[in-house]
Design a protein around this motif. Structure first.
Motif, PDB file in Angstrom:
ATOM      1  N   VAL A  14       1.578   7.904  53.380  1.00 54.93           N
ATOM      2  CA  VAL A  14       2.245   6.675  53.838  1.00 54.93           C
ATOM      3  C   VAL A  14       2.050   6.530  55.344  1.00 54.93           C
ATOM      4  CG1 VAL A  14       4.471   5.485  54.099  1.00 54.93           C
ATOM      5  CG2 VAL A  14       3.985   6.771  51.999  1.00 54.93           C
ATOM      6  N   GLY A  15       1.605   5.346  55.770  1.00 57.22           N
ATOM      7  CA  GLY A  15       1.492   5.052  57.196  1.00 57.22           C
ATOM      8  C   GLY A  15       2.650   4.172  57.628  1.00 57.22           C
ATOM      9  N   ALA A  16       3.283   4.532  58.760  1.00 55.65           N
ATOM     10  CA  ALA A  16       4.439   3.751  59.241  1.00 55.65           C
ATOM     11  C   ALA A  16       4.246   3.369  60.702  1.00 55.65           C
ATOM     12  CB  ALA A  16       5.725   4.548  59.065  1.00 55.65           C
ATOM     13  N   ILE A  26      -0.579  -4.643  64.541  1.00 51.17           N
ATOM     14  CA  ILE A  26      -1.591  -5.121  63.588  1.00 51.17           C
ATOM     15  C   ILE A  26      -2.787  -4.160  63.562  1.00 51.17           C
ATOM     16  CG2 ILE A  26      -3.230  -6.988  63.097  1.00 51.17           C
ATOM     17  CD1 ILE A  26      -1.001  -8.877  64.338  1.00 51.17           C
ATOM     18  N   GLU A  27      -3.190  -3.693  64.757  1.00 51.40           N
ATOM     19  CA  GLU A  27      -4.292  -2.719  64.840  1.00 51.40           C
ATOM     20  C   GLU A  27      -3.927  -1.423  64.099  1.00 51.40           C
ATOM     21  OE1 GLU A  27      -4.829  -2.368  69.035  1.00 51.40           O
ATOM     22  OE2 GLU A  27      -6.067  -4.174  69.192  1.00 51.40           O
ATOM     23  N   GLN A  28      -2.664  -1.029  64.192  1.00 47.79           N
ATOM     24  CA  GLN A  28      -2.217   0.176  63.498  1.00 47.79           C
ATOM     25  C   GLN A  28      -2.265  -0.008  61.978  1.00 47.79           C
ATOM     26  OE1 GLN A  28       1.565   0.601  65.508  1.00 47.79           O
ATOM     27  NE2 GLN A  28       0.722   1.958  67.075  1.00 47.79           N
ATOM     28  N   VAL A  29      -1.887  -1.208  61.535  1.00 44.90           N
ATOM     29  CA  VAL A  29      -1.985  -1.516  60.099  1.00 44.90           C
ATOM     30  C   VAL A  29      -3.447  -1.445  59.656  1.00 44.90           C
ATOM     31  CG1 VAL A  29      -1.736  -3.352  58.368  1.00 44.90           C
ATOM     32  CG2 VAL A  29       0.131  -2.886  59.968  1.00 44.90           C
ATOM     33  N   ILE A  80      -5.186   0.962  56.815  1.00 47.32           N
ATOM     34  CA  ILE A  80      -6.026   0.444  55.720  1.00 47.32           C
ATOM     35  C   ILE A  80      -7.331   1.240  55.655  1.00 47.32           C
ATOM     36  CG2 ILE A  80      -7.374  -1.554  54.931  1.00 47.32           C
ATOM     37  CD1 ILE A  80      -5.088  -3.328  56.167  1.00 47.32           C
ATOM     38  N   SER A  81      -7.938   1.494  56.838  1.00 52.50           N
ATOM     39  CA  SER A  81      -9.203   2.239  56.865  1.00 52.50           C
ATOM     40  C   SER A  81      -9.001   3.701  56.451  1.00 52.50           C
ATOM     41  CB  SER A  81      -9.842   2.166  58.255  1.00 52.50           C
ATOM     42  OG  SER A  81      -9.064   2.861  59.200  1.00 52.50           O
ATOM     43  N   GLN A  82      -7.783   4.215  56.679  1.00 53.86           N
ATOM     44  CA  GLN A  82      -7.466   5.592  56.251  1.00 53.86           C
ATOM     45  C   GLN A  82      -7.124   5.670  54.758  1.00 53.86           C
ATOM     46  OE1 GLN A  82      -4.743   7.817  59.054  1.00 53.86           O
ATOM     47  NE2 GLN A  82      -4.979   5.976  60.287  1.00 53.86           N
ATOM     48  N   LYS A  83      -7.082   4.493  54.133  1.00 53.71           N
ATOM     49  CA  LYS A  83      -6.770   4.403  52.699  1.00 53.71           C
ATOM     50  C   LYS A  83      -5.428   5.063  52.337  1.00 53.71           C
ATOM     51  CE  LYS A  83     -11.474   3.952  50.881  1.00 53.71           C
ATOM     52  NZ  LYS A  83     -12.129   3.538  52.131  1.00 53.71           N
ATOM     53  N   VAL A  84      -4.410   4.723  53.121  1.00 54.11           N
ATOM     54  CA  VAL A  84      -3.068   5.216  52.779  1.00 54.11           C
ATOM     55  C   VAL A  84      -2.617   4.556  51.478  1.00 54.11           C
ATOM     56  CG1 VAL A  84      -2.436   5.627  55.199  1.00 54.11           C
ATOM     57  CG2 VAL A  84      -1.863   3.428  54.137  1.00 54.11           C
ATOM     58  N   ASP A  85      -1.642   5.151  50.825  1.00 53.23           N
ATOM     59  CA  ASP A  85      -1.144   4.601  49.559  1.00 53.23           C
ATOM     60  C   ASP A  85      -0.181   3.441  49.783  1.00 53.23           C
ATOM     61  OD1 ASP A  85      -2.292   6.544  47.516  1.00 53.23           O
ATOM     62  OD2 ASP A  85      -1.322   7.911  48.923  1.00 53.23           O
ATOM     63  N   VAL A  86       0.630   3.559  50.846  1.00 54.68           N
ATOM     64  CA  VAL A  86       1.625   2.522  51.163  1.00 54.68           C
ATOM     65  C   VAL A  86       1.752   2.434  52.683  1.00 54.68           C
ATOM     66  CG1 VAL A  86       4.016   1.733  50.824  1.00 54.68           C
ATOM     67  CG2 VAL A  86       2.925   3.124  49.060  1.00 54.68           C
ATOM     68  N   ALA A 117      -5.756  -6.011  51.337  1.00 58.75           N
ATOM     69  CA  ALA A 117      -6.429  -4.741  51.041  1.00 58.75           C
ATOM     70  C   ALA A 117      -5.840  -4.073  49.792  1.00 58.75           C
ATOM     71  CB  ALA A 117      -6.310  -3.806  52.236  1.00 58.75           C
ATOM     72  N   LYS A 118      -4.897  -4.780  49.163  1.00 62.36           N
ATOM     73  CA  LYS A 118      -4.213  -4.283  47.954  1.00 62.36           C
ATOM     74  C   LYS A 118      -3.440  -2.980  48.208  1.00 62.36           C
ATOM     75  CE  LYS A 118      -6.962  -6.666  44.443  1.00 62.36           C
ATOM     76  NZ  LYS A 118      -7.201  -7.779  45.357  1.00 62.36           N
ATOM     77  N   ILE A 119      -2.868  -2.890  49.417  1.00 56.29           N
ATOM     78  CA  ILE A 119      -1.989  -1.763  49.763  1.00 56.29           C
ATOM     79  C   ILE A 119      -0.566  -2.315  49.883  1.00 56.29           C
ATOM     80  CG2 ILE A 119      -1.403  -0.017  51.493  1.00 56.29           C
ATOM     81  CD1 ILE A 119      -4.380   0.103  52.221  1.00 56.29           C
ATOM     82  N   PRO A 120       0.381  -1.786  49.105  1.00 54.56           N
ATOM     83  CA  PRO A 120       1.769  -2.274  49.209  1.00 54.56           C
ATOM     84  C   PRO A 120       2.315  -2.047  50.613  1.00 54.56           C
ATOM     85  CG  PRO A 120       1.493  -0.768  47.335  1.00 54.56           C
ATOM     86  CD  PRO A 120       0.251  -0.673  48.158  1.00 54.56           C
TER      87      PRO A 120
END
Length: 305
Positions: free
Chosen positions: A29-31, A72-75, A79-85, A106-109
């Motif tokens: 999870v990325g926050a 936004i850059e962090q998001v 996405i590039s790290q392919k986090v799950d959420v 990117a279909k990431i919740p």
């Protein structure tokens, strides 16, 4: 002896393979958080880390430093790290919204915690900030007997908490025609800026000020300091929001009349629990709303650690 060595080698290979599988299956999870200079946001982050550890989630937590662009850059990085959420504590209602759009594309919740965006995320965990504004201004109205002059110190303009706390307060002001809002300005959630702003208002309005509503405790405590220095605190009601430890101590010693408790523990833990359900493709509540509570000297013992 050879059998023992072979067995040990196979065991090592199996355990390595097991560890690799565990790494691959561990939920990531990325926050991105509004600001790690804000005590309440730090409290939420701490609870997120605690709950992530408890649930075996890999949490990547970053500081947006009040910058929607950085957020936004962090998001995009998540996405590039392919986090799950992704969990976002938005910097602003509008300016942080592209982050939500990008995650969903990117279909990431994505879960918004504590603060809202105009673009709807997958889920929201927080509180209705209008409620906190209503609670604070209602307390002021009752303390002043429905008559007097109020100044309001805003948080960062354009952030959901600032917008909604103002809206809630103004709902109550409409019910009390003799309660006048004579000044309102931002101090950007900051204690020192809250003190400077209050000093300016004391010079401009002096004893005309009967009450202060600050959108958070940091700014409220800054206002208290300015009022104390001017010898006015005993005659001015000061109410703020968050119930951080300094705010609670100030209520206990009487320098802050009241604060409105916002539950960092439930918001932080709730965001991680929601993220876990989303990663497992389970059904989640679209909105988890955690109520606010008024804190005064009469119930301070329930909140002080």
């Amino acid at each position: 002896m050879k059998k023992l060595i072979l067995f040990a080698a196979i065991s090592t290979l199996l355990s390595c393979d097991s560890a690799t599988k565990e790494e691959k299956t561990k939920i990531k999870v990325g926050a991105t958080m509004l600001s790690m200079q804000n005590e309440f946001i730090v409290n939420i982050s701490d609870e997120m880390e605690k709950k992530a550890d408890e649930l075996g989630i890999e949490l990547i937590l970053v500081d947006a430093e009040h910058s929607p662009l950085k957020q936004i850059e962090q998001v995009e990085s998540f996405i590039s790290q392919k986090v799950d959420v992704i969990i976002m504590n938005p910097c602003e209602v509008e300016a942080s919204s592209p982050g939500v759009t990008k995650a969903l594309a990117a279909k990431i919740p994505i879960v918004n915690v504590n603060s809202a965006t105009s673009t709807a995320p997958t889920a929201f965990v927080g509180s209705d900030d209008r409620e906190s504004g209503r609670i604070a201004m209602k307390y002021i109205a009752e303390k002043l007997g429905g008559k007097g002059n109020v100044v309001m110190i805003h948080g960062f303009m354009g952030q959901a908490a600032q917008i909604q706390r103002e809206e809630g307060a103004k709902e109550i002001l409409k019910q009390y025609p003799d309660l006048k809002l004579i000044a309102n300005q931002t101090a950007e959630w900051d204690r020192a800026k809250g003190m400077d702003l209050m000093q300016n208002w004391i010079q401009s309005y002096g004893t005309k000020i009967n009450a202060v509503f600050a959108h958070n405790d940091e700014m409220g405590l800054g206002a208290v300091k300015a009022l104390q220095a001017a010898g006015m605190k005993d005659k001015v009601v000061v109410v703020s929001i968050d119930a951080i430890q300094d705010g609670l101590q100030a209520v206990k010693n009487g320098s802050l009349d009241a604060t409105v408790f916002q539950n960092a523990q439930q918001q932080g833990a709730g965001a991680i629990e929601t993220a876990l359900k989303l990663a497992k493709k389970e059904v989640v509540e679209k909105e988890v709303m955690i109520p606010f509570q008024l804190v005064t000297q009469s119930n301070i013992s329930e909140f002080l650690k």
